[in-house]
Design a protein around this motif. Sequence first.
Motif, PDB file in Angstrom:
ATOM      1  N   TYR A 134       1.081  -0.952  -0.607  1.00  0.00           N
ATOM      2  CA  TYR A 134      -0.127   0.245   0.015  1.00  0.00           C
ATOM      3  C   TYR A 134       0.998   1.251  -0.451  1.00  0.00           C
ATOM      4  O   TYR A 134       0.018   2.002  -0.467  1.00  0.00           O
TER       5      TYR A 134
ATOM      6  N   ARG B 167       0.598  -9.082  -7.805  1.00  0.00           N
ATOM      7  CA  ARG B 167      -0.274 -10.198  -6.927  1.00  0.00           C
ATOM      8  C   ARG B 167       0.761 -11.540  -7.530  1.00  0.00           C
ATOM      9  O   ARG B 167       0.045 -12.732  -7.494  1.00  0.00           O
TER      10      ARG B 167
ATOM     11  N   ASN C 216      -4.993 -10.175  -0.310  1.00  0.00           N
ATOM     12  CA  ASN C 216      -6.916 -10.074  -0.378  1.00  0.00           C
ATOM     13  C   ASN C 216      -6.018  -8.270  -1.045  1.00  0.00           C
ATOM     14  O   ASN C 216      -7.000  -7.271  -0.646  1.00  0.00           O
TER      15      ASN C 216
ATOM     16  N   GLU D 201      -6.180  -5.148  -2.955  1.00  0.00           N
ATOM     17  CA  GLU D 201      -7.416  -4.795  -4.448  1.00  0.00           C
ATOM     18  C   GLU D 201      -7.235  -3.955  -5.618  1.00  0.00           C
ATOM     19  O   GLU D 201      -5.658  -3.503  -5.018  1.00  0.00           O
ATOM     20  N   ILE D 202      -7.529  -4.266  -6.211  1.00  0.00           N
ATOM     21  CA  ILE D 202      -7.073  -3.586  -7.888  1.00  0.00           C
ATOM     22  C   ILE D 202      -7.473  -2.195  -7.547  1.00  0.00           C
ATOM     23  O   ILE D 202      -8.904  -1.738  -7.192  1.00  0.00           O
TER      24      ILE D 202
ATOM     25  N   SER E 265      -9.529   0.924  -8.824  1.00  0.00           N
ATOM     26  CA  SER E 265     -10.999   0.661  -9.451  1.00  0.00           C
ATOM     27  C   SER E 265     -10.723   1.990 -10.937  1.00  0.00           C
ATOM     28  O   SER E 265     -10.024   2.894 -10.272  1.00  0.00           O
TER      29      SER E 265
END
Length: 309
Positions: A61, A86, A106, A108-109, A111
Amino acid sequence: METIKGRSPRTVQGYYTDLCTFFRFMKLHRHLSAPGLEFSKISIDDIDISFIKTITLSDVYEFLHYVSSDRQNQAKTRARKVSCIRVFFKYLTVNLKLLPENPVENLEIPSIKKSLPKYLTLEHCYELLNAIDGKEKARDYCMITLFLNCGMRLSELVGINLPDIRDNTLLLRGKGNKERIVYLNEACQTAIQEYIKERNQHLASVKPTDKQALFLSSRGTRLCPRQVERIVEKYLKLSGLSGMGYSPHKLRHTAATMMYQHGHVDVRVLQEILGHTNLGTTQIYTHVSNEQIKEATDQNPLAKVKSKK
């Protein structure tokens, strides 16, 4: 990626670059690089599995924040980096079993904002085709005609070989080396025939390794993507369409839009023509049509008439 999954060399190179950026960031983030050292000069030769085992989801992150704030990466670029990370960690965990658990499972891609594709109007297409002239007119006219009629990608166009042309069909090799057949309409067939006549007059200058290539440079070598981009840019400028964000990929959008709006092609047929894996990618062209319907409705002279109080 290339041998087993069949990804293109360009995709593999993109993943390689993203991983290098990530690991250089990790060295920077953990103060393991010399102060003031240029980012691209940070060595990652010492990155090993022991170091990778210490990477956490929080680190990733931090990396995504870095590429967003310091490198101005847009959501689409960050999504590609997430996909790369990933896949990499899944490979280490599942395939090689070098990690006890996947730290980015976990993740996330980001948006991605879906924007309407930019495309040339029918009038602009005529202007672009009419602007083509010069020594390589037959070749350049053929290339742009194929772009505007078949909706092929730039990489697909430069990869065309003579045996791929079979009467009124053309074999294309798309992303991941996936093959598909597109049909050549009258304009495409005529343009190809005219260009091949011209091409065959210069066979003596063609390099042996490029004998099968359809589109050749003046030096007798297969045209590369950047050369085609320059050719398209040249004619966009001559037709007064430069500076409007058009490119070979926008010509692909134009072909798809023309087929959907003027040819009333079913979206699933359009998906097959364009070589899209997911129907959702193709459905953006239906939104183009809906936007035009909205604009047409707004142009109604009664559009702003309101009841008198």
